[in-house]
Design a protein around this motif. Structure first.
Motif, PDB file in Angstrom:
ATOM      1  N   LEU A 190      52.169  20.953  33.515  1.00  0.00           N
ATOM      2  CA  LEU A 190      51.856  22.012  34.385  1.00  0.00           C
ATOM      3  C   LEU A 190      52.816  23.131  33.821  1.00  0.00           C
ATOM      4  O   LEU A 190      52.068  24.355  33.770  1.00  0.00           O
ATOM      5  N   CYS A 191      53.533  22.987  33.074  1.00  0.00           N
ATOM      6  CA  CYS A 191      54.487  24.070  32.595  1.00  0.00           C
ATOM      7  C   CYS A 191      53.550  24.722  31.307  1.00  0.00           C
ATOM      8  O   CYS A 191      53.408  25.909  31.080  1.00  0.00           O
ATOM      9  N   ALA A 192      53.078  24.021  30.458  1.00  0.00           N
ATOM     10  CA  ALA A 192      52.218  24.383  29.534  1.00  0.00           C
ATOM     11  C   ALA A 192      50.991  25.227  30.102  1.00  0.00           C
ATOM     12  O   ALA A 192      50.484  26.108  29.343  1.00  0.00           O
ATOM     13  N   TRP A 193      50.264  24.717  31.052  1.00  0.00           N
ATOM     14  CA  TRP A 193      49.260  25.591  31.458  1.00  0.00           C
ATOM     15  C   TRP A 193      49.691  26.940  32.314  1.00  0.00           C
ATOM     16  O   TRP A 193      49.104  28.008  31.985  1.00  0.00           O
ATOM     17  N   TYR A 194      50.862  26.948  32.878  1.00  0.00           N
ATOM     18  CA  TYR A 194      51.427  28.082  33.436  1.00  0.00           C
ATOM     19  C   TYR A 194      51.739  29.144  31.998  1.00  0.00           C
ATOM     20  O   TYR A 194      51.322  30.317  32.221  1.00  0.00           O
ATOM     21  N   LEU A 195      52.379  28.559  31.060  1.00  0.00           N
ATOM     22  CA  LEU A 195      52.445  29.544  29.925  1.00  0.00           C
ATOM     23  C   LEU A 195      51.460  30.018  29.190  1.00  0.00           C
ATOM     24  O   LEU A 195      51.263  31.025  28.784  1.00  0.00           O
ATOM     25  N   TYR A 196      50.487  29.056  28.924  1.00  0.00           N
ATOM     26  CA  TYR A 196      49.155  29.267  28.217  1.00  0.00           C
ATOM     27  C   TYR A 196      47.811  29.960  29.017  1.00  0.00           C
ATOM     28  O   TYR A 196      47.161  30.771  28.332  1.00  0.00           O
ATOM     29  N   GLY A 197      47.907  29.330  30.186  1.00  0.00           N
ATOM     30  CA  GLY A 197      46.595  29.422  30.840  1.00  0.00           C
ATOM     31  C   GLY A 197      46.485  30.433  31.902  1.00  0.00           C
ATOM     32  O   GLY A 197      45.649  31.240  32.412  1.00  0.00           O
ATOM     33  N   GLU A 198      47.852  30.773  32.355  1.00  0.00           N
ATOM     34  CA  GLU A 198      47.815  31.607  33.756  1.00  0.00           C
ATOM     35  C   GLU A 198      48.271  33.209  33.057  1.00  0.00           C
ATOM     36  O   GLU A 198      48.801  33.492  32.249  1.00  0.00           O
ATOM     37  N   LYS A 199      47.012  34.020  33.574  1.00  0.00           N
ATOM     38  CA  LYS A 199      47.274  35.438  33.107  1.00  0.00           C
ATOM     39  C   LYS A 199      47.223  36.466  33.965  1.00  0.00           C
ATOM     40  O   LYS A 199      46.848  36.206  35.266  1.00  0.00           O
ATOM     41  N   HIS A 200      47.648  37.524  33.315  1.00  0.00           N
ATOM     42  CA  HIS A 200      47.640  38.956  34.046  1.00  0.00           C
ATOM     43  C   HIS A 200      46.749  39.817  33.254  1.00  0.00           C
ATOM     44  O   HIS A 200      47.391  40.194  32.006  1.00  0.00           O
ATOM     45  N   ARG A 201      45.744  40.252  33.782  1.00  0.00           N
ATOM     46  CA  ARG A 201      44.828  41.140  33.006  1.00  0.00           C
ATOM     47  C   ARG A 201      44.732  40.766  31.500  1.00  0.00           C
ATOM     48  O   ARG A 201      44.289  41.413  30.555  1.00  0.00           O
ATOM     49  N   GLY A 202      44.580  39.340  31.347  1.00  0.00           N
ATOM     50  CA  GLY A 202      44.026  38.739  30.223  1.00  0.00           C
ATOM     51  C   GLY A 202      45.371  38.352  29.456  1.00  0.00           C
ATOM     52  O   GLY A 202      44.987  37.799  28.348  1.00  0.00           O
ATOM     53  N   PHE A 203      46.530  38.871  29.907  1.00  0.00           N
ATOM     54  CA  PHE A 203      47.717  38.524  28.635  1.00  0.00           C
ATOM     55  C   PHE A 203      48.448  37.410  29.611  1.00  0.00           C
ATOM     56  O   PHE A 203      48.306  37.218  30.827  1.00  0.00           O
ATOM     57  N   SER A 215      47.903  20.366  23.575  1.00  0.00           N
ATOM     58  CA  SER A 215      47.731  19.107  24.191  1.00  0.00           C
ATOM     59  C   SER A 215      47.980  18.908  25.467  1.00  0.00           C
ATOM     60  O   SER A 215      47.284  18.352  26.047  1.00  0.00           O
ATOM     61  N   LEU A 216      49.151  19.407  25.894  1.00  0.00           N
ATOM     62  CA  LEU A 216      49.495  19.349  27.180  1.00  0.00           C
ATOM     63  C   LEU A 216      48.646  20.290  28.077  1.00  0.00           C
ATOM     64  O   LEU A 216      48.079  19.715  29.245  1.00  0.00           O
ATOM     65  N   VAL A 217      48.151  21.254  27.551  1.00  0.00           N
ATOM     66  CA  VAL A 217      46.917  22.111  28.326  1.00  0.00           C
ATOM     67  C   VAL A 217      45.762  21.226  28.683  1.00  0.00           C
ATOM     68  O   VAL A 217      45.240  21.361  29.497  1.00  0.00           O
ATOM     69  N   ALA A 218      45.125  20.599  27.471  1.00  0.00           N
ATOM     70  CA  ALA A 218      44.172  19.749  27.540  1.00  0.00           C
ATOM     71  C   ALA A 218      44.384  18.730  28.507  1.00  0.00           C
ATOM     72  O   ALA A 218      43.386  18.404  29.304  1.00  0.00           O
ATOM     73  N   GLN A 219      45.697  18.093  28.506  1.00  0.00           N
ATOM     74  CA  GLN A 219      45.780  17.078  29.493  1.00  0.00           C
ATOM     75  C   GLN A 219      45.705  17.724  30.970  1.00  0.00           C
ATOM     76  O   GLN A 219      45.293  16.964  31.920  1.00  0.00           O
ATOM     77  N   PHE A 220      46.308  18.972  31.228  1.00  0.00           N
ATOM     78  CA  PHE A 220      46.137  19.755  32.419  1.00  0.00           C
ATOM     79  C   PHE A 220      44.502  19.925  32.935  1.00  0.00           C
ATOM     80  O   PHE A 220      44.384  19.315  33.729  1.00  0.00           O
ATOM     81  N   GLN A 221      43.980  20.211  31.947  1.00  0.00           N
ATOM     82  CA  GLN A 221      42.513  20.512  32.468  1.00  0.00           C
ATOM     83  C   GLN A 221      41.807  19.373  32.453  1.00  0.00           C
ATOM     84  O   GLN A 221      40.869  19.621  33.327  1.00  0.00           O
ATOM     85  N   LYS A 222      42.151  18.303  32.073  1.00  0.00           N
ATOM     86  CA  LYS A 222      41.373  17.007  32.188  1.00  0.00           C
ATOM     87  C   LYS A 222      41.576  16.494  33.646  1.00  0.00           C
ATOM     88  O   LYS A 222      40.765  15.862  34.212  1.00  0.00           O
TER      89      LYS A 222
END
Length: 231
Positions: free
Chosen positions: A139-152, A220-227
């Motif tokens: 969840l933290c990996a997704w927060y850092l990598y996947g959650e965006k503000h104006r694309g960043f 890898s953590l992001v991929a686990q979240f998306q799965k």
């Protein structure tokens, strides 16, 4: 005579061997002058510090931050709240994780975790800390990598380091168990790795195309979240 004896008894590990110092970790970068707030000095500061350190420790080759993740706990609590209201099935935890966490807490997973994460009570249970490691890491990996503000990157610290050309390198479980660390990020911290030859291209790719350079661990953590999730 006593002083000499004490010196002789000091273990060899007390003596710093400069030629074995190969990595530098930046724990905090901050501006002390209010008039400089908002000025992009990150790259300048990091390169200046690296240059000074390499003069003193010529064997240095690895440069990384150990950074906080402010906002993660707040984001996670909001996610738990939305799951409670909107989703019939749990998209944050696997079935086996739900079962294990429910058995430990003795209550509905979302409602119980919201209370425990808000009060930091969860860290008092070794079983719960172990059970939450895998889900909170992804969840933290997704927060850092996947959650965006104006694309960043939504997280301001992540955005700062990525703008300066760093690689999102490693998420560290229970790296800051202080009250502040638990309240802000459930105790997690993250390394942003600086490869000096790559900071320019990485910065351009992030600022121009919003591409985040990340390590295999993070991806890898992001991929686990998306799965596990359809968010």
């Amino acid at each position: 005579m006593i002083n000499k004896a004490i010196v002789k008894e000091c273990p060899p590990s007390e003596t710093e061997e400069r030629n074995r110092i190969a990595a530098a970790i930046f724990y905090s970068l901050s501006l002390t002058q209010q008039g400089l707030q908002g000025v992009e000095l990150g790259t300048f500061l990091i390169k200046r510090v690296v240059k000074e350190l390499q003069k003193e420790f010529p064997h240095l080759g690895a440069f990384s931050s150990l950074s906080p993740i402010p906002g993660f706990t707040k984001w996670l609590l909001g996610l738990l709240n939305s799951q409670t209201k909107e989703h019939g099935r749990n998209e944050l935890f696997t079935d086996s994780e739900c079962k294990e966490i429910t058995e430990i807490t003795g209550g509905p997973i979302q409602e119980t975790l919201k209370v425990m994460l808000s009060s930091n009570e969860w860290v008092k249970s070794e079983k719960l800390v172990r059970a939450l490691q895998a889900p909170l890491m992804r969840l933290c990996a997704w927060y850092l990598y996947g959650e965006k503000h104006r694309g960043f990157a939504l997280n301001p610290v992540a955005n700062f380091h990525l703008q300066n050309g760093a690689v999102m390198w490693r998420i560290n479980w229970m790296a800051d168990s202080s009250l502040r660390g638990l309240t802000g990020s459930c105790g997690l911290m993250v390394n942003y790795r600086y490869y000096l030859e790559e900071t320019g291209p990485n910065s351009i790719a992030y600022l121009g195309s919003k591409n985040i350079k990340a390590s295999e661990q993070v991806l890898s953590l992001v991929a686990q979240f998306q799965k596990n999730s359809k968010l």
